[in-house]
Motif scaffolding. Structure first.
Motif, PDB file in Angstrom:
ATOM      1  N   GLN A 127      39.311  39.315  34.790  1.00 56.01           N
ATOM      2  CA  GLN A 127      39.014  37.966  34.294  1.00 56.01           C
ATOM      3  C   GLN A 127      37.652  37.544  34.852  1.00 56.01           C
ATOM      4  OE1 GLN A 127      42.098  38.408  36.163  1.00 56.01           O
ATOM      5  NE2 GLN A 127      42.859  39.246  34.222  1.00 56.01           N
TER       6      GLN A 127
ATOM      7  N   PRO B 131      39.524  46.016  26.459  1.00 52.42           N
ATOM      8  CA  PRO B 131      40.517  44.937  26.407  1.00 52.42           C
ATOM      9  C   PRO B 131      41.790  45.251  27.190  1.00 52.42           C
ATOM     10  CG  PRO B 131      40.433  46.091  24.304  1.00 52.42           C
ATOM     11  CD  PRO B 131      39.315  46.635  25.125  1.00 52.42           C
ATOM     12  N   ASP B 132      42.002  46.500  27.544  1.00 47.93           N
ATOM     13  CA  ASP B 132      43.215  46.849  28.293  1.00 47.93           C
ATOM     14  C   ASP B 132      43.047  46.707  29.799  1.00 47.93           C
ATOM     15  OD1 ASP B 132      44.047  49.510  25.970  1.00 47.93           O
ATOM     16  OD2 ASP B 132      44.544  47.369  25.971  1.00 47.93           O
TER      17      ASP B 132
ATOM     18  N   ASP C 212      42.652  44.880  33.367  1.00 44.85           N
ATOM     19  CA  ASP C 212      43.072  43.598  33.936  1.00 44.85           C
ATOM     20  C   ASP C 212      41.886  43.022  34.698  1.00 44.85           C
ATOM     21  OD1 ASP C 212      45.168  42.563  36.710  1.00 44.85           O
ATOM     22  OD2 ASP C 212      44.461  41.415  34.967  1.00 44.85           O
TER      23      ASP C 212
ATOM     24  N   GLN D 139      37.617  38.764  38.813  1.00 45.95           N
ATOM     25  CA  GLN D 139      38.890  38.980  39.493  1.00 45.95           C
ATOM     26  C   GLN D 139      39.782  39.892  38.659  1.00 45.95           C
ATOM     27  OE1 GLN D 139      40.918  35.625  41.295  1.00 45.95           O
ATOM     28  NE2 GLN D 139      39.066  34.346  41.233  1.00 45.95           N
ATOM     29  N   GLY D 140      40.833  40.338  39.268  1.00 42.67           N
ATOM     30  CA  GLY D 140      41.804  41.170  38.548  1.00 42.67           C
ATOM     31  C   GLY D 140      41.993  42.505  39.230  1.00 42.67           C
TER      32      GLY D 140
END
Lengths: 186, 984
Positions: free
Chosen positions: B737, B732-733, B735, B657-658
């Motif tokens: 999950q 890591p930047d 968005d 998701q994200g």
């Protein structure tokens, strides 16, 4: 209403309850679970939404918390929310609706099995099962550990009430490990 | 009845006599006896036969360092060979037998080896058994197998159970002698969480064996009072019968607790032993020291023991090993034994001290500067010969000889992490060096501090250091009064003139063997050990290593520290394999994962197969079917004819998701996902960084910001782990999950021409799954049977019109039953993993066999799937020359030319007419099966330039199994190559 009947993680129609010495082991199958991960940059909204849901700030790493509903920490900006299945079977949907896109919510209810151990001398039992220092727990701890090669969460609700949460498909192996330790230690 | 050798006193309980047997003969002992002490009390000195030469032997020691008195304890399935009689706690009904002798201990036919000893010197097996060559397998090896080894197993499964356990403490104290007890008291009184462990059943260490006084009471009484105080404290755990077997990383110590070895049988449901993993913040090694003997002619007769062992038998067990005892020593401590014996009225016939300035005594003769040069008494010592400094030869009668060559601190745990001990000239022994396992402090005799007072004071000091490290406040208190005698020793390791002098008694290694090793240039201490086998027996050379390297030092003209010690490794003493296994044995060896339809499948009589930890139904035999092919062929034919259902829950499911979910999938899959519409699924191929295919699966887009990714069963965890690594470390930047949902949803494949019709019986009306509304590769969240939430994916592994339907796992069983029920009208069949595999091979779908860690998208025929429009893991390296050569392997199908031939998986492909060799290798078969649809065996294979060799007849060879026949190269898509069924 659909008419399909659920079975328990142990494959039966009713959850198992057994007593060994001073401890009662109860299979818990009526709790809904959902994981909540904060989306990037939306952590404050997530914390606020969870605080409303839980009636308390979401728990810190290694902790169990919450008043209206309980939750435990699973990772950075990641929590598992617990709620009674009767009233919250659609827990994931309920939480997603509250989040306005700030949270990634996933239904987790049936990914897990849960065995609650209640009574005296729980630490004597757990020292045969896992490396977590259960004897030092005071209540409110939620740790990830391994029991007989199975990754589990152990939640210390009180020192006389522990929940062991493991993967549903290996419920039989987990149950066997817990029962063996109960017979062995008590 | 009480034993002819019993003395007064001791720490045994005379109100609890116990009957036991040894080699079928009955004796009586008392609670508190060991098997060895009880036998000695009954005048039994002969307890074993040595390993190589079958020499009669008795106990040399009174502890776990024992090399000789090894017996088989118990019989039947619980029989344990090589049990040290010196540590076996006596219990009523104990039954032990001697080992390594035939037909009896007193008369052993194999003692002939002792007469042929010149043929059995160290390393003899490197120089023999070579001729004739044919004799090795048929003659020599069987004989060696029967003759070698010590003790025999019962060959029955171990009926006992063993636990693993985990303990935490501030301070682990290893040893309950004066140093350990003092350390534990100091730390416990300050409030630290303390665990104190000892291998013995009676805490107190050497205090139980000595007549030392502490603060006006006997050492044993002081120990008992200290233990009582510790046991009463809530922050202390006292563990007796618990050996600390090793010092592991991060302050972790292994402790084997013998829960019931001192009982006739374990209590029902309880473990026999527990292997504890102790997590300590600090640890104190108060493991004491072990005495070492002197090496001289025939120094191994029953009755010849360590002087401190004689003392222990006298003081703790109230037993004298014989009515007349002599002592042979190079230090003051040996004289203690003579004094303690004399005090109990035992006749000390002589103390032979190698030192010219030896202390004298009024109670017995001391022969200063003497050495023992011979002994007599094959089945039990009768007399010794002493050579005096003047050259006289004296015969001294004695049934036991206590030998003291000095003491070795038990440094072992300080060296378990690779360090070596250092030599200390004052005590002529190795002591712990400076490089210690972090957090471990050696004290007392283990650190070379041999007096009782030094033990107490160093224990207290170590506890203070630990408490300061732990930040626990504490006061300094007075130490009890205790003896503080200095160590007086003049090193004397062996009588050089001896011809047969035993260094390692358990492995029958002599001083001559050490000399031979030197002669053959095995001078390094590690070579000395392995060439002679000195120190390689179950006692790990505890009473022999030092003498061995001292003799080598002497011959080689080096100092002892220059020769050095060999590596120390856990476990400290022999440890049952059972306790290392714990509960992980037989069906509990590892966890089992069951699918949601497992109970139903069992009811159907399914045959199950292990897939990792999962049990999956492999096929469902019907009455009358006697061979698996009948079941599998039926399942395949019926699925392709009407409809089949298969539980596919085991395939990994990952919730993604994200807002960057699609962009993230674009990075992990080599093909594109950013444009995938909501409500559609797409096949995805994941590459490794080096462009080798890692896993394949599907990604279903349930919403703009929500995908469900599937993986193969075997790669569910590795792919999830990989995706988390990508998420946390590479991007890591983003968005995005992730969380696994493999367990949360029960998922079933419903495949075949009637699959839609079947599903329409259970899918709730608002959801239209007609071909127009729900085309191939569609996906949706739906409800079934009147409102249960479900997910539907129109994907097909079999190549038929097919769907996968998922419901929360708790309803999987009910859904399976419901679908089989409503499916009866459509001729539904349940199919297992075999039929699943047959169908996907018929369809030409890649699976784990094709993604074997060496193949690329190009090899799979998916070269064009690697998008050139976006960067993804593996894209760049997929273009390297080595992977894109003109004759790269390509996935093809194979059919045997002769329809009766098979296509073995793993077989290799050669061009017709070429010789079979690696140079001519054209490729290999990855998957194969019998196809009931084609009526012959088929296979999938990688073939060089396979895509341009359709129709070619090539040679399939399996040299190891003698297969060599022709096959035709065909399209991998045997069934429905145009995909018409898929899109129906």
């Amino acid at each position: 209403m659909h008419d399909l009947r659920a079975i328990t993680p142990l494959g039966r129609s009713e959850p198992v309850v057994e007593v060994h010495g001073t401890v009662t082991m109860t299979e818990v199958t009526d709790v809904a679970l959902a994981s909540v991960a904060a989306r990037r940059g939306r952590e404050p909204e997530t914390l606020a939404a969870l605080e409303r849901v839980l009636g308390d700030a979401p728990p810190a790493p290694g902790c169990l918390g919450g008043k209206t509903l309980t939750a435990f920490w699973m990772g950075p900006d990641l929590w598992m929310i617990e709620a009674p299945n009767d009233t919250h079977e659609d827990l994931a949907a309920q939480l997603a609706a509250l989040s306005s896109g700030a949270m990634s919510v996933t239904e987790q209810t049936d990914a897990w099995c849960r065995f609650d151990l209640t009574g005296e001398r729980l630490a004597d039992v757990f020292e045969r099962l896992c490396a977590a220092n259960i004897r030092a727990f005071q209540g409110g701890e939620a740790v990830r550990t391994t029991i007989h090669h199975l990754g589990c969460y152990i939640l210390c609700r009180t020192p006389a009430h522990m929940s062991v949460i493991g993967a549903r498909s290996s419920a039989g192996s987990l149950h066997h490990a817990l029962r063996t330790a109960l017979v062995s230690a008590l | 009845m009480t034993g002819v050798n019993r003395l007064d006193g001791g720490l045994i309980d005379r109100t609890k006599p116990m009957r036991f047997t040894f080699d079928g003969i009955g004796f009586t002992g008392f609670e508190g006896d060991t098997l060895a002490s009880a036998l000695l009390a009954n005048d039994v000195r002969l307890m074993g036969r040595s390993f190589k030469y079958h020499r009669p032997r008795g106990p040399m020691t009174s502890g776990s360092e024992e090399p000789n008195a090894l017996v088989a304890l118990r019989s039947g399935a619980r029989k344990e060979p090589n049990t040290r009689a010196t540590t076996a706690e006596l219990f009523a009904g104990l039954s032990a037998t001697s080992q390594n002798r035939w037909p009896s201990l007193r008369w052993d036919a194999m003692a002939v080896n002792d007469r042929l000893s010149q043929f059995f010197a160290a390393g003899f097996y490197y120089k023999t058994f070579m001729w004739p060559a044919a004799f090795w397998e048929k003659v020599y090896e069987p004989i060696i197998r029967r003759a070698a080894g010590l003790g025999t197993l019962s060959h029955e499964p171990d009926p006992d159970s063993y636990d693993k356990g985990f303990l935490h403490c501030d301070l682990l104290v290893i040893g309950t002698g004066p140093s350990g007890l003092m350390a534990a008291l100091t730390a416990a009184r300050a409030g630290a969480d303390v665990i104190i462990a000892d291998e013995d059943f009676l805490p107190g260490g050497r205090l139980s064996a000595e007549t030392h006084m502490i603060e006006g009471q006997s050492g044993a009484a002081w120990a008992a009072a200290s233990v009582a105080e510790l046991q009463a404290l809530p922050n202390v755990r006292v563990m007796t019968r618990s050996t600390v077997i090793g010092a592991f990383d991060h302050g972790i110590y292994g402790v084997v607790e013998r829960v019931s070895d001192h009982l006739k049988e374990p209590f029902a449901g309880k473990p026999r032993q527990i292997l504890w993993r102790v997590y300590s913040k600090r640890a104190i090694l108060a493991a004491g020291a072990t005495e070492r003997p002197i090496v001289f002619e025939n120094n191994d007769r029953p009755g010849i023991m360590l002087a401190s062992a004689v003392r222990a038998y006298v003081n703790r067990w109230a037993v004298t090993p014989a009515r007349q005892v002599a002592i042979f020593t190079n230090n003051d401590d040996g004289h203690r034994t003579a004094r303690d014996l004399a005090a109990k009225g035992v006749d000390v016939t002589a103390v032979i001290d190698t030192r010219l300035d030896a202390p004298t005594s009024a109670d017995y003769q001391v022969i200063a500067g003497g050495v023992v040069v011979q002994t007599w008494g094959r089945l039990g010592l009768t007399q010794i010969e002493v050579r005096t400094p003047k050259g006289e030869s004296l015969r001294i009668p004695c049934g036991a000889l206590g030998v003291s060559g000095g003491w070795n601190p038990n440094v072992h745990l300080t060296c378990h992490q690779g360090a070596r001990p250092v030599w200390n000239d004052t005590i002529a022994a190795f002591v712990p060096g400076n490089s210690l396992p972090p957090g471990l402090i050696p004290t007392g005799a283990a650190d070379g501090a041999f007096s009782t007072y030094e033990a107490l004071s160093s224990g207290q000091k170590a506890a203070h250091v630990a408490l300061s490290d732990l930040g626990i406040p504490h006061k300094v208190s007075d130490l009890p009064e205790a003896e503080d005698a200095p160590v007086n020793i003049t090193p004397f390791w062996h009588v050089a003139s001896a011809k047969r002098a035993w260094v390692d008694q358990q492995n029958d290694v002599t001083a001559k063997d050490v000399q031979l090793a030197h002669q053959e240039n095995f001078v390094s201490v590690e070579h000395l050990k392995r060439y002679t086998t000195l120190g390689m027996a179950t006692d790990q050379g505890k009473t022999s290593n030092t003498a061995g390297l001292a003799i080598m030092a002497d011959i080689a003209g080096k100092s002892i520290p220059e020769v050095g010690t060999t590596m120390f490794r856990p476990p400290y003493t022999p440890t049952a394999i059972g306790v290392l296994a714990g509960r992980a044995r037989d069906e509990d060896f590892r966890p089992i994962r069951k699918t949601p339809s497992h109970v139903w499948a069992e009811e159907q009589g399914a045959v199950f197969v292990e897939v990792g930890m999962w049990l999956r139904a492999q096929w469902f035999p019907k009455p009358g079917e006697t061979h698996w092919r009948q079941s599998v062929d039926r399942e395949v034919l019926q699925t392709r004819k009407s409809v089949g259902i298969c539980d596919v829950t085991t395939l990994g499911k990952i919730d993604v998701q994200g807002t960057d979910a699609a962009a993230f999938l674009n990075k992990v899959y080599c093909n594109g996902f950013a444009q995938l519409p909501v409500g559609r699924t797409r096949y995805g191929l994941m590459l490794r960084e080096d462009a080798i295919a890692m896993d394949d699966g599907t990604a279903a887009r349930l919403a703009e910001d929500h995908f469900v990714v599937t993986t193969t069963t075997a790669n569910a965890v590795p792919v999830y782990r990989h995706m988390e690594f990508v998420r946390q470390c590479l991007f890591p930047d983003m968005d995005v999950q992730l969380i696994s949902t493999t367990e949360a949803w029960a998922q079933f494949a419903v495949a075949g021409p009637k699959s839609r019709a079947l599903l329409q019986q259970i899918i709730d009306p608002p959801f239209d799954i007609s071909n127009d509304a729900f085309p191939f590769m569609a996906c949706a969240e739906i409800t079934v049977t009147g409102g249960l939430r479900a997910r539907l994916f129109r994907i097909s592994f079999s190549g038929e019109l097919a769907f996968e339907i998922a419901v929360p796992t708790r309803y999987g069983d009910a859904l399976m039953r419901r679908m089989m029920d409503v499916g009866a009208g459509f001729d539904v069949v349940a199919y297992g993993t075999e039929a699943l595999s047959v169908m996907r091979i018929e369809k030409g779908h890649a699976a784990g066999n094709e993604l074997n860690g060496t193949t690329t998208a190009l090899n799979l025929g998916m070269g064009r799937m690697v998008s050139k429009k976006k960067d993804a893991i593996g894209s760049t390296l997929s273009e390297r020359e080595g992977l894109t050569e003109g004759d790269a392997l390509k996935l093809v199908g194979l059919k045997p030319v002769d329809p009766d031939h098979n296509v073995p998986a793993g077989a290799h492909l050669m061009t017709k007419g070429a010789t079979v060799s690696a140079a001519n290798d054209q490729g290999y078969v990855t998957s194969a099966c019998f196809s009931p649809n084609l009526g012959c065996h088929i296979g999938l294979a990688y073939l060089k330039s396979g895509d341009s060799r359709m129709g070619e007849i090539i040679r399939l060879v399996s040299p190891l199994t003698g297969v060599d026949h022709d096959v035709e190269v065909v399209s991998a898509h045997f069934v429905d190559p145009k995909g018409e069924r898929l899109r129906a």
